[in-house]
Design a protein around this motif. Structure first.
Motif, PDB file in Angstrom:
ATOM      1  N   ARG A  35       0.839  -1.208   0.000  1.00  0.00           N
ATOM      2  CA  ARG A  35       0.000   0.000   0.000  1.00  0.00           C
ATOM      3  C   ARG A  35       0.870   1.253   0.000  1.00  0.00           C
ATOM      4  O   ARG A  35       2.090   1.183   0.103  1.00  0.00           O
ATOM      5  N   LYS A  36       0.217   2.392  -0.064  1.00  0.00           N
ATOM      6  CA  LYS A  36       0.920   3.663   0.000  1.00  0.00           C
ATOM      7  C   LYS A  36       0.916   4.194   1.432  1.00  0.00           C
ATOM      8  O   LYS A  36       0.045   3.850   2.237  1.00  0.00           O
ATOM      9  N   LEU A  37       1.907   5.035   1.744  1.00  0.00           N
ATOM     10  CA  LEU A  37       1.976   5.709   3.042  1.00  0.00           C
ATOM     11  C   LEU A  37       1.518   7.146   2.858  1.00  0.00           C
ATOM     12  O   LEU A  37       2.038   7.871   2.001  1.00  0.00           O
ATOM     13  N   GLU A  38       0.538   7.550   3.655  1.00  0.00           N
ATOM     14  CA  GLU A  38      -0.015   8.900   3.546  1.00  0.00           C
ATOM     15  C   GLU A  38       0.069   9.601   4.901  1.00  0.00           C
ATOM     16  O   GLU A  38      -0.099   8.976   5.946  1.00  0.00           O
ATOM     17  N   ALA A  39       0.348  10.905   4.870  1.00  0.00           N
ATOM     18  CA  ALA A  39       0.479  11.700   6.090  1.00  0.00           C
ATOM     19  C   ALA A  39      -0.567  12.803   6.091  1.00  0.00           C
ATOM     20  O   ALA A  39      -0.943  13.324   5.035  1.00  0.00           O
ATOM     21  N   ILE A  40      -1.017  13.163   7.290  1.00  0.00           N
ATOM     22  CA  ILE A  40      -1.995  14.239   7.450  1.00  0.00           C
ATOM     23  C   ILE A  40      -1.342  15.356   8.247  1.00  0.00           C
ATOM     24  O   ILE A  40      -0.874  15.142   9.369  1.00  0.00           O
ATOM     25  N   ALA A  41      -1.299  16.551   7.669  1.00  0.00           N
ATOM     26  CA  ALA A  41      -0.723  17.725   8.338  1.00  0.00           C
ATOM     27  C   ALA A  41      -1.815  18.775   8.508  1.00  0.00           C
ATOM     28  O   ALA A  41      -2.379  19.259   7.519  1.00  0.00           O
ATOM     29  N   ILE A  42      -2.116  19.103   9.757  1.00  0.00           N
ATOM     30  CA  ILE A  42      -3.168  20.078  10.067  1.00  0.00           C
ATOM     31  C   ILE A  42      -2.559  21.186  10.907  1.00  0.00           C
ATOM     32  O   ILE A  42      -1.933  20.925  11.943  1.00  0.00           O
ATOM     33  N   GLY A  43      -2.731  22.433  10.484  1.00  0.00           N
ATOM     34  CA  GLY A  43      -2.174  23.557  11.240  1.00  0.00           C
ATOM     35  C   GLY A  43      -2.261  24.849  10.459  1.00  0.00           C
ATOM     36  O   GLY A  43      -3.118  25.008   9.584  1.00  0.00           O
ATOM     37  N   ALA A  44      -1.356  25.773  10.760  1.00  0.00           N
ATOM     38  CA  ALA A  44      -1.323  27.075  10.097  1.00  0.00           C
ATOM     39  C   ALA A  44       0.072  27.329   9.534  1.00  0.00           C
ATOM     40  O   ALA A  44       1.069  26.886  10.109  1.00  0.00           O
ATOM     41  N   LEU A  69      -6.712  26.494  12.823  1.00  0.00           N
ATOM     42  CA  LEU A  69      -6.350  25.098  13.104  1.00  0.00           C
ATOM     43  C   LEU A  69      -5.117  24.966  13.984  1.00  0.00           C
ATOM     44  O   LEU A  69      -4.701  23.858  14.324  1.00  0.00           O
ATOM     45  N   TYR A  70      -4.508  26.093  14.354  1.00  0.00           N
ATOM     46  CA  TYR A  70      -3.347  26.056  15.253  1.00  0.00           C
ATOM     47  C   TYR A  70      -3.489  27.159  16.289  1.00  0.00           C
ATOM     48  O   TYR A  70      -3.850  28.283  15.953  1.00  0.00           O
TER      49      TYR A  70
END
Length: 339
Positions: A35-44, A69-70
């Protein structure tokens, strides 16, 4: 679809070490599963955040960038993950077992009815046979963690519901660059499509972040004491020794429970995990809960009056003697030879 996702904690614009450790593990799991590796980045102000993530083998970065969001608050981050996961349908989701991860993980898993295993110490891929139903499930996430106060190690699987979610403490997984020149895809989202006005009712008026008093996890040399130190006064010898070695001081749970040392210096399954170049264990019996937090040290020296202490079996060098006799001699020697 059905990929491995890692929620990345971000302080300012810097991705936390625990998230990079999970990306390292996530890359291994994704490769095993094909599978693929996915990252989630949440902020400003997250322009360029993907450059911190791609070297760890990330195939796709989901970026949610907005001033509101930050710093982290529960509701908007929960809504983003829940709505994103409904679209992307991940196979696995990993988070740090931090203040944020312990708040966010249960909210997301309960909304998706997916289940969550907290404070994992190992993650592996394997098969599971449900003998009651006769079904065999392939390529499940083995979520391995201590249970019953650390007296046993439990392997937990989630055969039916997705995503398979787990939190992992900082320092448990190794952080390793996969490929410095690795390139993936970046997807930037309209935050308002994932977050409602009701999610933004909580405003951060003032925020105080206190830096850690020590760098136990990053220290190249750790001097750790156990219940065998005998007293808080004797435990002070370890700070004297650490000063001469430019080391940090750690402790076993028994030493912390006895009041010899502060809890934030506790090493083991219920404390921090360390990987120093040199680990000096003083008066530590070596129960499995403690060994789990330091067994990957480069060199282990055990100072113990009991020649049959369990920790001696994993030590590279054993000094058989009382801490009251051995440690003052070590301090005297290093003082004399450091001048």
């Amino acid at each position: 679809m059905n990929n491995v996702f890692v929620y990345c904690e971000i302080e300012g614009t810097t991705v936390a070490d625990v998230s990079l450790e999970l990306l390292t593990k996530g890359r291994t799991l994704a490769t095993q599963l094909g599978r693929k590796l996915e990252a989630i980045a949440i902020g400003a102000n997250l322009d360029g955040v993907e450059n911190q993530l791609f070297p760890y083998g990330v195939d796709k970065v989901h970026v949610f960038d907005a001033p509101e969001l930050y710093p982290y608050t529960s509701l908007p981050h929960t809504s983003i993950l829940v709505n994103l996961f409904k679209e992307e349908k991940p196979e696995i989701c990993l988070m740090g077992a931090t203040v944020i991860g312990r708040d966010l993980g249960p909210r997301v898993s309960s909304s998706l009815r997916s289940g969550l295993t907290a404070d994992c110490t190992q993650l592996e891929i394997g098969d599971y046979e449900d003998k009651k139903s006769g079904k065999t499930y392939e390529n499940l996430l083995y979520q391995i963690r201590p249970a019953f106060g650390g007296n046993i190690v439990a392997t937990i699987v989630n055969p039916e519901n997705r995503p398979q979610m787990a939190t992992v403490r900082e320092g448990v997984m190794k952080k390793e660059i996969f490929d410095e020149h690795y390139e993936g895809e970046v997807c930037r989202y309209d935050v308002r499509k994932y977050v409602s006005d009701a999610d933004l009712v909580v405003k951060i008026i003032e925020r105080h972040v206190e830096k850690a008093k020590h760098n136990l996890k990053g220290a190249p040399i750790v001097v750790a004491g156990g219940y065998g130190m005998g007293s808080k006064e004797n435990f002070q010898m370890l700070f004297d020794l650490a000063k001469e070695l430019h080391a940090e001081v750690g402790a076993s749970r028994a030493a912390v429970d006895a009041g010899f040392c502060e809890h934030d210096r506790q090493i083991g399954q219920t404390g921090v995990t360390v990987r120093p170049k040199l680990y000096i264990a003083c008066g530590i019996s070596g129960q499995i809960q403690h060994i789990a937090g330091m067994q990957d040290a480069g060199i282990i020296i055990s100072i113990n009056s009991d020649p049959n202490a369990p920790i001696n079996t994993i030590a590279d060098y054993v000094i058989n003697g009382t801490v009251e006799d051995v440690i003052p001699k070590m301090i005297k020697y290093y003082k004399r030879n450091s001048k």
